[in-house]
Design a protein around this motif. Structure first.
Motif, mmCIF file in Angstrom:
data_model
loop_
_atom_site.group_PDB
_atom_site.id
_atom_site.type_symbol
_atom_site.label_atom_id
_atom_site.label_comp_id
_atom_site.label_asym_id
_atom_site.label_seq_id
_atom_site.Cartn_x
_atom_site.Cartn_y
_atom_site.Cartn_z
ATOM 1 N N ILE A 176 0.492 -1.576 -0.270
ATOM 2 C CA ILE A 176 0.083 0.018 -0.170
ATOM 3 C C ILE A 176 0.680 1.202 -0.254
ATOM 4 O O ILE A 176 1.041 2.776 -0.856
ATOM 5 C CB ILE A 176 -0.729 0.000 1.020
ATOM 6 N N GLU A 177 2.005 1.410 1.116
ATOM 7 C CA GLU A 177 2.583 2.173 1.077
ATOM 8 C C GLU A 177 3.761 3.015 0.040
ATOM 9 O O GLU A 177 3.962 4.256 -0.236
ATOM 10 C CB GLU A 177 3.283 2.147 2.234
ATOM 11 N N ASN A 230 7.349 -0.403 -8.225
ATOM 12 C CA ASN A 230 7.163 0.008 -6.542
ATOM 13 C C ASN A 230 6.802 -1.390 -5.981
ATOM 14 O O ASN A 230 7.305 -1.507 -5.325
ATOM 15 C CB ASN A 230 5.184 0.472 -6.575
ATOM 16 N N ILE A 231 6.112 -2.785 -6.513
ATOM 17 C CA ILE A 231 6.392 -3.754 -6.125
ATOM 18 C C ILE A 231 7.918 -4.482 -5.699
ATOM 19 O O ILE A 231 7.755 -4.900 -4.503
ATOM 20 C CB ILE A 231 5.668 -5.584 -7.341
ATOM 21 N N VAL A 232 8.984 -4.614 -6.424
ATOM 22 C CA VAL A 232 10.037 -4.800 -5.774
ATOM 23 C C VAL A 232 10.225 -3.949 -4.312
ATOM 24 O O VAL A 232 10.930 -4.131 -3.718
ATOM 25 C CB VAL A 232 10.998 -4.202 -6.909
ATOM 26 N N LYS A 233 9.898 -2.784 -4.894
ATOM 27 C CA LYS A 233 10.680 -1.894 -3.861
ATOM 28 C C LYS A 233 9.747 -2.156 -2.443
ATOM 29 O O LYS A 233 9.979 -1.533 -1.181
ATOM 30 C CB LYS A 233 9.658 0.189 -4.090
ATOM 31 N N ALA A 234 8.181 -2.649 -2.738
ATOM 32 C CA ALA A 234 7.631 -3.213 -1.711
ATOM 33 C C ALA A 234 7.868 -4.237 -1.023
ATOM 34 O O ALA A 234 8.252 -4.287 0.660
ATOM 35 C CB ALA A 234 6.048 -3.657 -2.220
ATOM 36 N N VAL A 235 8.682 -5.286 -1.777
ATOM 37 C CA VAL A 235 9.089 -6.605 -0.986
ATOM 38 C C VAL A 235 10.356 -5.857 -0.706
ATOM 39 O O VAL A 235 10.491 -6.234 0.634
ATOM 40 C CB VAL A 235 9.413 -7.116 -1.917
ATOM 41 N N GLN A 271 -2.010 -1.260 -8.587
ATOM 42 C CA GLN A 271 -2.727 -0.044 -8.887
ATOM 43 C C GLN A 271 -3.702 -0.903 -9.574
ATOM 44 O O GLN A 271 -4.851 -0.691 -8.443
ATOM 45 C CB GLN A 271 -1.950 -0.278 -10.475
ATOM 46 N N CYS A 272 -4.540 -1.833 -10.244
ATOM 47 C CA CYS A 272 -5.781 -1.959 -10.053
ATOM 48 C C CYS A 272 -6.259 -3.240 -8.706
ATOM 49 O O CYS A 272 -6.899 -3.316 -8.821
ATOM 50 C CB CYS A 272 -6.077 -2.878 -11.954
ATOM 51 N N GLY A 273 -5.131 -4.344 -8.584
ATOM 52 C CA GLY A 273 -5.229 -5.221 -7.372
ATOM 53 C C GLY A 273 -5.416 -6.235 -8.020
ATOM 54 O O GLY A 273 -5.436 -7.023 -6.772
#
Lengths: 754, 154, 301
Positions: free
Chosen positions: B91-92, B140-145, B97-99
């Motif tokens: 989330i952060e 952003n997915i990689v960043k989130a992990v 995006q579409c989820g």
């Protein structure tokens, strides 16, 4: 919750009978097996014979109608002929397989050239408003435009280059397949949950086809699992599920399998013959563009696209004289629909490739050539084709190009002639833009407006309702921010409420990157109207003049506060105002209104890409990307950057990977719809975080809510041209056909170097 | 056939046909709609759940194969109101995006961090390459992990 | 292939499901149902094939409850790898990574973690795809397949495991029990390379090499090529060209060239034209040979 997650008690599961042939006539259809299994069936013989266009964004005079809910003359492999609904999907599958159909096969064509010479027309007649039109040579529609003296323009030019460009036929590969859940209502109406970018147009179309009164059709907004333009039009599962629901009197769920979805929609495939002329000093003098669209078996928005393609083309660079001839041709393939950019990625690829080639001929640096000719602030811009024109009021192209050039050390980039090794590097640039909505000061052939509803709750929070869909771009969050900013409340105070067609006013569609620009504009408008009411009631409470009051946000109390500035004890919170209004029966503090943007300002993007080509395997790797965007005020930096990330991935994929090809033997997709043979990049195929830089230009759009513009499609449009130019910089080879695959690269290298 | 599966910590009994898929048992039998149908043939990862703690594709597993085993879905991650750090990070970091792909990605990422609490960017990308996203370009997915891994260290 | 019969939402056919608990029970079921049965291991090939109606078994025999079928053990004959051993287990196995690294690399190149958490080496082989990555690796390891049935066990060298017509030699009443993989001799360098359109894809070409040096000359060399013919195979001519030779650039180039001349793609293979496979197989062979040679040199020190 997504439409494909939605479940209702007593719901039936539907399956569609699809044509196994690219062009045929149904001689007989035997559905007795279905009835024996206790399932419901509808065939083309009983669904309404109303011809329609599933996309209601354009005005009727620009909307060509050639669809039927179900057809007895299928025109592409996969076209729906009948549909069944049963208690379980397994039973529905068996019911489907029990249907016996006899076909008479017809001649089929799989490219535009062949199609124009076909004996058996794909469509004999189509409709435009109330007129029935005969279709000649399978040409669905045409458009010709000329401005200025093009002959003279080419004569003036010192260099003229003409090239032919062929694009690929891509598949959206949105993660959620097309779905409709329909519940028949006791009053003869229906409630619909579906994958859509426009709940109101869905409702209107069902009304047009089935004759159900508009008020009895309720389309409920649900989350959408990606779309990229594939649900601007109403997808076939919707009317088919409505037909099944009305017949069975039970809720019906029709959700496409991936292979059905792959047979349902794809991008427009285009052949461009592009000619540009320029003087020695680098000024463009004239341009001619000949476009042939291969639109598949039906029109969804081919005619508007013809206009948009010329519009995108003439709004990239200043062309004193220009001429355009465009035609959309039917073929027996999956119907094409809008795909993020709607022609702009395709034409930008062609133009950016030709501009590089022209720059080389002229001996001018490609970047400087762009800066000399681009259409920017103060220039006329065709936002969505020739009927939507406006003057550009904000433009960050120079900043984007100059900053990007510096970051990638543009002027010291490799030279193709120097490179001989296995691995060769190249740096390319490209620029583009897209509109933010299709707004304009006068009506055009495109419907573009939306509405919103905002009310102040008793505790000082706000409820915001809009029909505008958010497919994950952060659009509605941006609206909430706009409202919070305008009304001086903490962001958490703005609730975005679920919506349906009964509780919202019309919004045309989430497309054309209009979510923030137009939708936010509507949010801002109603916020301002609510503010008026707040002032009026506050003035009563404070015994002050409404226009003299000041509003600010009290973070501690979590409230908007209205105050008579400087005067002690003359302030009230929104909560107090709303509560008082209720107790004193003053009435609601709310507003509902529509809004049309008077323009459609372009948001601009520029990409600088470094690639490494392995000349032994033909594989191209992304090494570095610098992306700059001018989107006016950046309301949601993280999500805006997210659009660039996604646009880059999609553009890279468009340039190097994607294509749907047809088997000439049976007319079906070669991969039969299975996506193990339609690759898009994985996490490992794109570049590392450190190698990607995204920046935003410092601009402000006067017509946008708080100065904002869109970004969704601009993020994609220039990528193909940029990557193609980078490959050219590495290899010294230009490609005129997409995708630029390892196979094509190796072939070209062999031709060039032996 | 009668089977017993522990789903998100709760033991459940089912009577299923052998040809029932685990994905459909979860979605239609238990209304756990997090795991999604994206392709049905193992190409997209949207149906990722944990089977005995391992990330697997539920669209290619028969329900009967889960008999006596533990299945964990996205719905089991949060502890009441408290989100799993990976969910928070997604989330952060704007990784949603579409989820639609999100539950699959989060379950895959959870399995990754369970096995390798300090993954490099390359390791993250390799581990998640079976999950498809069309919206985010994975950035952003990689960043989130990475962010979730970082938080777990603190 | 009828478009109306595909349905990837569900498994669109009914079958009897069997979960034998012993090898005896399993082969008994195969004897009984033979042609009408399919073996279910990881399901990552079988289930999509059923969804696409390529296979429509009336009986599905799930072997996962038979404990001895999933194992990696060192025996005097080499590594014994049970057919039901998951690809992920092979990828992470210390024994494999130390003594048979080329197999570990091949396993790792398959699909995604989720797929490897279910897919098995037996399934990868018995699916009989020309691009099966573990098959190419097993070719250079001279693995032997142990096939079992009620009639008893038989050993089949991996080079004879595929019949050249898209099938294996495993009869309908038989099953693959395990692989015996001789360990690579000391000092053998090996490499596995694969190229697809993306990093999550089947192979357009894959190559495996095992190479041992004796005093800077090639003592033993094994080269296998996959995805370029109906089944992966050893390119003996290329191996002979290198045996006994010094490992120069030219020698490697020559061997790679020979590899590329041995492709035999089917007419109807539309993934890539033969010319592409020819060029790419040469490049991959060169890469694999170079990688194996470097490792061999390193181990020799």
């Amino acid at each position: 919750m997504f439409a494909s997650d939605f479940s209702l008690p007593t719901m039936l599961h539907a399956r569609v009978l699809k044509s196994p042939y690219p062009h045929a006539r149904v001689k007989s259809i035997d559905v007795s097996g279905v009835e024996e299994l206790g399932a419901t069936v509808v065939t083309f013989e009983e669904t309404p014979r109303v011809r329609y266009c599933p996309r209601l964004v354009s005005v009727p005079s620009a909307t060509y109608k050639d669809w039927l809910v179900l057809t007895g003359k299928p025109k592409y492999v996969g076209e729906p002929i009948a549909a069944v609904a049963a208690e379980t999907e397994e039973l529905a599958q068996r019911a489907l397989e029990s249907i016996r159909v006899e076909y008479e096969r017809l001649e089929a064509a799989f490219d535009a050239e062949d199609s124009m010479g076909m004996k058996d027309p794909i469509h004999e007649e189509i409709e435009l408003e109330d007129e029935v039109l005969r279709v000649e040579k399978n040409i669905g529609c045409t458009l010709e435009i000329t401005e200025g003296d093009v002959e003279e323009g080419f004569r003036e030019a010192d260099f003229v280059i003409e090239r032919t460009y062929r694009t690929n036929r891509r598949y959206h590969n949105q993660l959620e397949t097309k779905t409709a859940v329909v519940r028949p209502e006791p009053d003869g109406g229906v409630t619909i949950w579906s994958t859509t970018q426009t709940i109101h147009n869905s409702r209107l179309l069902i009304h047009d086809i089935f004759g159900i009164p508009v008020g009895k059709i309720r389309v409920v907004k649900v989350a959408l699992g990606g779309s990229f333009g594939s649900s601007i039009h109403v997808n076939p599962p919707v009317p088919i599920a409505v037909a099944l629901a009305l017949k069975s009197r039970r809720p019906v769920r029709l959700s496409y399998t991936r292979e059905e979805d792959h047979h349902d929609h794809c991008s427009y495939q285009m052949v461009f013959k592009l000619r540009l002329g320029a003087k020695e000093d680098g000024t463009l003098t004239a341009g001619h563009l000949d476009t042939v669209l291969d639109i598949g078996a039906h029109q969804i928005q081919a005619y508007p696209l013809l206009g948009c393609v010329v519009g995108w083309w003439v709004s990239l660079y200043k062309l004193p004289a220009k001429s355009y001839v465009g035609k959309a041709v039917y073929t027996n393939k999956v119907p094409s629909c809008a795909f993020r950019g709607y022609g702009n990625p395709q034409i930008t690829w062609a133009v950016e490739t030709l501009m590089d080639e022209l720059a080389e001929k002229l001996g001018i640096d490609p970047l400087d050539f762009r800066l000399k000719n681009y259409i920017g602030e103060g220039d006329l811009f065709w936002g969505q084709g020739p009927t939507v024109k406006s003057i550009i009021q904000s433009c960050g192209v120079e900043e984007i190009l100059q900053r990007g050039a510096e970051m990638i050390d543009w002027y010291n980039r490799p030279k193709p002639e120097g490179q001989t090794g296995r691995y060769r590097r190249g740096i390319g640039m490209g620029r583009g833009y897209h509109t933010s909505s299709a707004g304009a000061p006068v009506p055009s052939s495109i419907v573009d407006f939306g509405g919103a509803f905002l009310k102040l709750n008793e505790d000082g929070t706000l409820d915001y309702v809009t029909a505008l869909m958010d497919h994950g771009c952060g659009t509605l969050e941006a609206h909430a921010k706009i409202i919070a900013e305008e009304l001086c409340v903490p962001l958490e105070n703005v609730n975005v409420i679920s919506a349906d067609t009964g509780t919202t006013v019309y919004d045309v569609c989430t497309h054309a990157s209009r979510g923030v620009y137009s939708g936010g504009g509507a949010a801002l408008k109603v916020a301002k109207q609510v503010e008026e009411k707040i002032r009026e009631y506050a003035a009563r409470m404070l015994d002050a003049y409404p226009h003299a009051l000041k509003i600010y946000c009290d973070e501690e109390r979590g409230q908007g506060v209205v105050t008579a500035e400087g005067i002690e004890d003359r302030s009230v919170t929104y909560e107090e105002i709303a509560t008082t209004a209720r107790h004193k029966n003053w009435g609601m503090i709310a507003s509902v209104d529509s809004y049309r943007q008077p323009s459609c300002p372009p948001h601009f993007t520029g990409y600088f890409v470094e690639v490494e080509v392995d000349t032994w395997t033909g594989k191209v790797r992304l090494e570095r990307v610098i992306a700059g965007a001018d989107i006016g005020t950046v309301i949601n930096p993280d999500l805006a950057a997210g659009q660039i990330h996604g646009g880059l991935a999609m553009g890279w994929s468009m340039t190097t990977l994607e294509d749907t090809r047809y088997d000439p033997l049976d007319g079906d997709l070669m991969n039969r719809g299975f996506i193990n043979n339609y690759k898009i990049p994985s996490t490992q195929d794109l570049l590392d975080l450190d190698d990607l830089t995204v920046f935003f230009a410092d601009t402000y759009e006067p017509t946008g809510p708080f100065g904002a513009k869109g970004i969704g499609e601009g993020a994609l449009n220039p990528v193909a041209g940029t990557v193609a130019n980078a490959i050219q910089n590495a290899l010294g080879i230009r490609f005129y056909e997409l995708p630029i695959t390892p196979i094509r690269i190796l072939q070209a290298l062999e031709e060039k170097e032996g | 056939m009668n089977i017993e599966v522990t789903v998100n910590g709760r033991r459940k009994r089912f009577d299923v046909e052998p040809n029932t898929l685990l994905l459909n048992l979860l979605r239609d039998g238990l209304y756990l709609k997090g795991a999604k149908y994206g392709c049905g043939i193992g190409e997209c990862g949207a149906c990722t759940v944990h089977l005995d703690g391992e990330a697997v594709l539920s669209c290619m597993i028969l329900a009967v194969e889960a008999d006596g085993r533990r299945v964990d879905t996205i719905e089991g991650l949060a502890d009441g109101d408290e989100l799993d750090p990976i969910q928070e990070a997604f989330i952060e970091e704007g990784a949603i995006q579409c989820g639609f792909c999100t539950p699959g990605f989060i379950m895959a990422a959870k399995a990754l961090l369970n096995e390798n609490p300090y993954p490099s960017e390359g390791e993250i990308r390799e581990y998640l390459k079976g999950n498809m996203c069309r919206c985010t370009g994975y950035v952003n997915i990689v960043k989130a992990v990475q962010s979730a891994a970082q938080k777990a260290r603190e | 292939m009828d478009i109306n019969r595909f349905n990837t939402h569900i498994v669109p056919i009914r079958f009897d499901y069997h979960a034998p608990k012993s090898l005896e029970e399993a082969v008994g079921l195969l004897a009984e149902y033979g042609e009408e049965a399919q073996i279910l291991a990881g399901g990552t090939d079988l289930i999509p094939k059923i969804k696409q109606r390529i296979l429509e078994p009336k009986h599905v025999i799930d072997l996962k409850a038979i404990p001895e079928l999933a194992c990696i053990e060192e025996t005097p004959d080499g590594a014994k790898i049970g057919a039901l051993t998951k690809l992920r287990t092979i990828e992470l196995s210390p024994l494999i990574n130390k003594k048979l690294p080329v197999l570990g690399e091949a396993a790792r190149a398959i699909g995604s973690v989720q797929i490897r958490n279910r897919g098995t080496i037996g399934g990868n082989l018995c699916n009989a795809s020309p691009c099966a990555d573990t098959a190419t690796a097993l070719m250079v390891l001279d693995a032997v397949a142990l096939v079992d049935s009620v009639e008893g066990k038989r050993e089949v060298p991996i080079g004879e495991f595929f019949d050249g017509r898209g099938q294996t030699i495993v009869a309908p009443n038989e099953m693959l029990k395990e692989l015996i993989v001789p360990l690579l001799p000391e000092g053998t360098g090996s490499a596995f390379v694969k190229v697809g359109w993306t990093t999550f894809d089947i192979a357009t070409v894959n190559v495996a090499v095992a190479l041992r040096l004796d005093d800077e000359k090639v003592a033993d060399c094994r080269i296998a090529l996959g995805a370029c013919s109906p089944a992966p195979f050893r390119v003996r001519r290329a191996e002979e060209a290198l045996k006994g030779k010094e490992l120069t650039g030219e020698a490697l180039e020559e061997a790679a060239q020979i590899v590329s001349e041995h492709i035999e793609p089917r007419e109807r293979w539309r993934r890539a034209p033969p010319e592409y496979r020819r060029k790419t197989s040469k490049v991959l062979a060169l890469e694999a040979l170079t990688g194996a040679a470097e490792e061999a040199r390193r181990l020799a020190k």
